[in-house]
Design a protein around this motif. Structure first.
Motif, PDB file in Angstrom:
ATOM      1  N   LYS A  30       0.845  -1.231   0.092  1.00  0.00           N
ATOM      2  CA  LYS A  30      -0.046   0.121   0.009  1.00  0.00           C
ATOM      3  C   LYS A  30       0.871   1.282  -0.016  1.00  0.00           C
ATOM      4  O   LYS A  30       0.453   2.322  -0.682  1.00  0.00           O
ATOM      5  N   GLN A  31       1.966   1.467   0.802  1.00  0.00           N
ATOM      6  CA  GLN A  31       2.709   2.516   0.799  1.00  0.00           C
ATOM      7  C   GLN A  31       3.608   2.598  -0.285  1.00  0.00           C
ATOM      8  O   GLN A  31       3.629   3.824  -0.662  1.00  0.00           O
ATOM      9  N   TRP A  32       4.050   1.548  -1.167  1.00  0.00           N
ATOM     10  CA  TRP A  32       4.850   1.476  -2.187  1.00  0.00           C
ATOM     11  C   TRP A  32       3.833   2.045  -3.381  1.00  0.00           C
ATOM     12  O   TRP A  32       4.425   2.934  -3.989  1.00  0.00           O
ATOM     13  N   LYS A  33       2.755   1.625  -3.491  1.00  0.00           N
ATOM     14  CA  LYS A  33       1.824   2.144  -4.507  1.00  0.00           C
ATOM     15  C   LYS A  33       1.498   3.397  -4.364  1.00  0.00           C
ATOM     16  O   LYS A  33       1.372   4.197  -5.306  1.00  0.00           O
ATOM     17  N   HIS A  34       1.404   4.039  -3.072  1.00  0.00           N
ATOM     18  CA  HIS A  34       1.034   5.229  -2.723  1.00  0.00           C
ATOM     19  C   HIS A  34       2.241   6.159  -3.286  1.00  0.00           C
ATOM     20  O   HIS A  34       2.104   7.296  -3.631  1.00  0.00           O
ATOM     21  N   GLU A  35       3.475   5.780  -3.051  1.00  0.00           N
ATOM     22  CA  GLU A  35       4.525   6.702  -3.115  1.00  0.00           C
ATOM     23  C   GLU A  35       5.153   6.533  -4.659  1.00  0.00           C
ATOM     24  O   GLU A  35       5.644   7.495  -5.229  1.00  0.00           O
ATOM     25  N   ARG A  36       4.833   5.310  -5.209  1.00  0.00           N
ATOM     26  CA  ARG A  36       5.698   5.159  -6.539  1.00  0.00           C
ATOM     27  C   ARG A  36       4.938   4.465  -7.598  1.00  0.00           C
ATOM     28  O   ARG A  36       5.189   4.566  -8.899  1.00  0.00           O
ATOM     29  N   GLY A  37       3.665   4.059  -7.327  1.00  0.00           N
ATOM     30  CA  GLY A  37       3.019   3.351  -8.173  1.00  0.00           C
ATOM     31  C   GLY A  37       3.072   1.886  -8.370  1.00  0.00           C
ATOM     32  O   GLY A  37       3.682   1.182  -8.072  1.00  0.00           O
TER      33      GLY A  37
END
Length: 169
Positions: A162-169
């Motif tokens: 979730k964090q990765w997708k929020h920050e990087r896609g």
């Protein structure tokens, strides 16, 4: 008919017919361990057969010929998934999750279609008859499905994703 419409793929044809490599987010010449900032989670299994060094580290264990082989393979890949998480390597964990998912989808294709072939290349990519596949592959698919869902349900992984997708896609 205008040329733009001629380039469209019919819904019952494979998506790879008009694949645009240039727009694909994953590149074979990137070391994703050294450059994790270049990695995108994407949809489903995207990038799984491209992203090094993970492709080489995980792919060698990916097998689904029989239920017994699928059990051994999925256990090993889940073990790798857990090790990547323990090392704080989200990209590796996500790639291992993708291999588990791909174990399910590929084994299901062989369960659904004789020889795993969904489209008849000789007949304008007409979709072949479903339900002609191998029951053993259905059991292998069930093994991978369980491991894939276990990986996705891992709270640490879910939080990182979730964090990765929020920050990087």
């Amino acid at each position: 008919m205008d040329s733009a419409k001629e380039d469209l793929i019919m819904p019952d044809q494979p998506s790879y017919l008009n694949f645009d490599n240039g727009k694909y987010a994953w590149k074979p010449d990137i070391d994703y361990r050294e450059h994790p900032d270049q990695y995108r989670v994407g949809k489903g299994e995207q990038g799984v057969l491209i992203c090094e060094p993970y492709k080489s580290e995980i792919g060698q264990y990916w097998r689904f010929k029989t239920e017994a082989i699928a059990k051994e393979s999925s256990l090993k890949i889940y073990e790798i998934f857990s090790a990547y998480l323990a090392d704080g390597d989200f990209v590796g964990a996500d790639m291992a999750r993708k291999y588990l998912q791909m174990g399910f989808t590929r084994a299901r294709r062989y369960a659904n279609y004789k020889g795993g072939k969904k489209y008849d290349q000789e007949n304008n990519y007409r979709q072949l008859e479903k339900g002609t596949g191998d029951d053993e592959k259905a059991r292998a698919a069930a093994v991978f499905f369980s491991s894939w869902k276990k990986a996705e349900a891992n709270e640490h992984y879910a939080r990182l994703k979730k964090q990765w997708k929020h920050e990087r896609g």
